[in-house]
Design a protein around this motif. Sequence first.
Motif, PDB file in Angstrom:
ATOM      1  N   ASP A   1       0.948  -1.308  -0.079  1.00 35.67           N
ATOM      2  CA  ASP A   1       0.054  -0.014   0.032  1.00 35.67           C
ATOM      3  C   ASP A   1       0.827   1.117  -0.006  1.00 35.67           C
ATOM      4  O   ASP A   1       0.449   2.305  -0.670  1.00 35.67           O
ATOM      5  N   TYR A   2       1.824   1.362   0.836  1.00 28.52           N
ATOM      6  CA  TYR A   2       2.672   2.378   1.010  1.00 28.52           C
ATOM      7  C   TYR A   2       3.454   2.697  -0.489  1.00 28.52           C
ATOM      8  O   TYR A   2       3.527   3.849  -0.871  1.00 28.52           O
ATOM      9  N   VAL A   3       3.988   1.565  -1.363  1.00 24.70           N
ATOM     10  CA  VAL A   3       4.508   1.900  -2.619  1.00 24.70           C
ATOM     11  C   VAL A   3       3.567   2.359  -3.539  1.00 24.70           C
ATOM     12  O   VAL A   3       3.868   3.353  -4.357  1.00 24.70           O
TER      13      VAL A   3
ATOM     14  N   CYS B   1       9.485   9.842   3.935  1.00 16.02           N
ATOM     15  CA  CYS B   1      10.800   9.633   4.248  1.00 16.02           C
ATOM     16  C   CYS B   1      11.374   8.207   4.049  1.00 16.02           C
ATOM     17  O   CYS B   1      12.507   8.115   3.588  1.00 16.02           O
ATOM     18  N   TYR B   2      10.647   7.165   4.298  1.00 16.67           N
ATOM     19  CA  TYR B   2      11.092   5.815   4.173  1.00 16.67           C
ATOM     20  C   TYR B   2      11.547   5.519   2.608  1.00 16.67           C
ATOM     21  O   TYR B   2      12.445   4.701   2.607  1.00 16.67           O
ATOM     22  N   HIS B   3      10.889   6.258   1.857  1.00 12.65           N
ATOM     23  CA  HIS B   3      11.102   5.910   0.434  1.00 12.65           C
ATOM     24  C   HIS B   3      12.529   6.552   0.205  1.00 12.65           C
ATOM     25  O   HIS B   3      13.173   5.996  -0.659  1.00 12.65           O
ATOM     26  N   VAL B   4      12.571   7.614   0.658  1.00 12.73           N
ATOM     27  CA  VAL B   4      13.905   8.437   0.320  1.00 12.73           C
ATOM     28  C   VAL B   4      15.236   7.713   0.937  1.00 12.73           C
ATOM     29  O   VAL B   4      16.216   7.397   0.215  1.00 12.73           O
TER      30      VAL B   4
ATOM     31  N   PRO C   1       3.354   7.748  11.932  1.00 15.65           N
ATOM     32  CA  PRO C   1       2.667   5.975  11.856  1.00 15.65           C
ATOM     33  C   PRO C   1       3.118   5.449  10.849  1.00 15.65           C
ATOM     34  O   PRO C   1       3.318   4.251  10.829  1.00 15.65           O
ATOM     35  N   LEU C   2       2.976   5.966   9.472  1.00 12.04           N
ATOM     36  CA  LEU C   2       3.015   5.207   8.283  1.00 12.04           C
ATOM     37  C   LEU C   2       4.456   4.821   7.970  1.00 12.04           C
ATOM     38  O   LEU C   2       4.820   3.631   7.786  1.00 12.04           O
TER      39      LEU C   2
END
Length: 546
Positions: free
Chosen positions: A6-8, A194-197, A286-287
Motif C-alpha cells: 500500500d505504501y509503494v 521519508c522511508y522511500h527516500v 505512523p505510516l
Amino acid sequence: MSVVNDYVNAIVRRRREPMEPFGFEPDWADKPRRHKVYPGAVRFPLPDGRCGEGAALDTGLRPAPAGGRFTLDTLAGMLRDSYGLLGRRLGVQANNDEEMLPRYRSAVWWRGTASGGGMYPAEIYWVCGPRGPMVPGVYYYSTPHHAMQRLLAGDVVDQVRATLGDDGAAGSTDQFLLVSLKFWKNAFKYNSFCYHVVTMDVGTLLGTWQMWSRAHGLALRPMLHFDEPALNRLLALQTRAESVFAVVPLPWTEPGTPGKPDAAPARQARVTLQENERSRRVIRFPLVEEVHAEIVADHRPRPTAEELALAAAVIPPYGNGGRGHESGRGLDGDSGRLVLPPAEPLKATVPASLRARRSSFGRFSGHRPLTQAELSAVLAAGTAGGRLVSDVKDGDGGPALTRLVVFTNHVGGMPRGGYAYDPARNELGVVSPGDAAQFLQHNYFLPNYNLEQAAAALVVLARPEAALEAAGPRGYRYVNAEVGAVAQAVYTACAALGIGCGAALGFDNVSYAERLGLEGTGEWPLLLLMIGNERPGEPNIDHRIG
C-alpha cells in the motif's frame, strides 16, 4: 493486505492523491543535527585517508577479483571519500536556501555520496574484532571529525555473526561495518515520504563503497538480510526510530594481536551511551513506523538470486514492428533503434570523481550539447553501478532490478524523444517520440531546475510489486537500494566527465508511466536524473577541506 505494498502504491500516486499528514510544514528551527553526537565517547582520529588514488572510475564500475585486504588506511580512505566532509558549498544556484549558505550556522558541507534532500540519514558503525588495529569493540564514525568514537569495549563479533544466519562469508573476518538509518534526520522534512527516500540513501552509500573498493583492488559483499532487532539492541537503537539496514563484512589484513580491554563484556553486550538529540520535539509518523515494522517482522529465509530474478527488469523488444517502429524512421533504417557510439572513457579516479560530485541545481544550459559518447558513458555507468553485489545477488550484482530510459533534449545528432536503453547492445529504442521538454517541466514539482536546459533526463524504472512477491516486504528495500546505487554511479560518472547532474524524486510517477507506455507491466518510474553541460562562468567558491 500488505502495508508495504500500500505504501509503494501511495508513493507513486502521491501527486494525484496526497499522502498524510496533509499540510505538514517542517520546523526548520528545530531540525536535527546532520551528525550524531555521543557525549563522553572517546574519539580516535583516523588516518587522513590518503591511501592512494586507486584505479580509474571505469575500473571501479566493474566487478573486482577477490583477494585484496583492508587496512586501517584503506578503511579511513573509503569512509572519508564516501561520507566524510570534503568541503563547503557556496556556489550560486537555484535552490531557495541560497541566501543562507554564507552563514556558518547554515553552511552546507558536501560529501562524496549523494543523499535525498541532502539530509544524510545514514550512520556508520564499526565492529572491530580481536584481529583489528584497535581495541575490540563498537565504534561510531564521526563524520565531521573523520574519527572513530568508541561506544563499547569488548569482543562482540560473535553477536554480529549470529545475526547474519548461515552466510559463510561472514565467518572469514572479524571486522564489520554496520549502516543504520535514523528516520528523523529525513522525516523532519519529508514526513511519511521519508522511508522511500532513506532506503535509496542506503544504496547510494553502498554503491560508493562498491566502486571505491573495486578501484583499490578490494571486493565487498554487503548483507541486506539479517536479524535487525538484535543488531539494534547491540547499538542501543530504538527499532521504530533507527535501524541497521546493511552489514558489510570487511576482508582484513591481520597485523597481529591488538590490545585487549580490561574486562570482557557480558555475552549479550550492548552499547550504553546514548546520542544527544538536538530537536526538542521529535515527531513520529505512523505510516513510516508501520512500513518498517512489517519489514522487520518478516522472518522468511534470505531469498536467492534465482528467486529475486522474478522481479528482474525486462527490456521490451523495441523496433521490428513494436512501439517504436513508426516513430523511429531514420534512426537505424526502420528499426526504431539507435546504436550508440562507444562510451567516453571515465579516466578520472574514483576518489577524484567523488570529490568533484555535486548537484547542478538549475545550472544546466543547452548552449553546448552533450555528445552521444558522453551519454553512452553515463548510461553504461548507471547500469553497471546499479548492480549492487550483496547476499541476495550474484557475484556480478544480478539480477538487475532496474533499467533506464532517457529523454533527450540537447544530445548531438539525436532527435528529441524518449528512448529505452539496452546495455547489452549499447542501443536506444524509441518509446516516446517527439519533444518532451514541456512534459518534463510540467510534471516536475519544484522551481530549481529548468528541465528543457538539461541535455537529457534519465528515468530509473523498477518493478517494486514484483520484488515484494519474490522476496517479501524486504524486496522493496532491495529495489530502492539499487535505485540509489544507480543515482550514485550516474553522479560520479558525470563528475568524471566534467558535466552536471541532478536527481529528483518530485515528479508525477503516473504521468511518466503513461508517457512511457508502462500500463500493465508492473514497472514504475522511481527516480529522475538530469544530466548535461552547465552555464560557463558561474560564481563559485571552491572551499575544500584538505
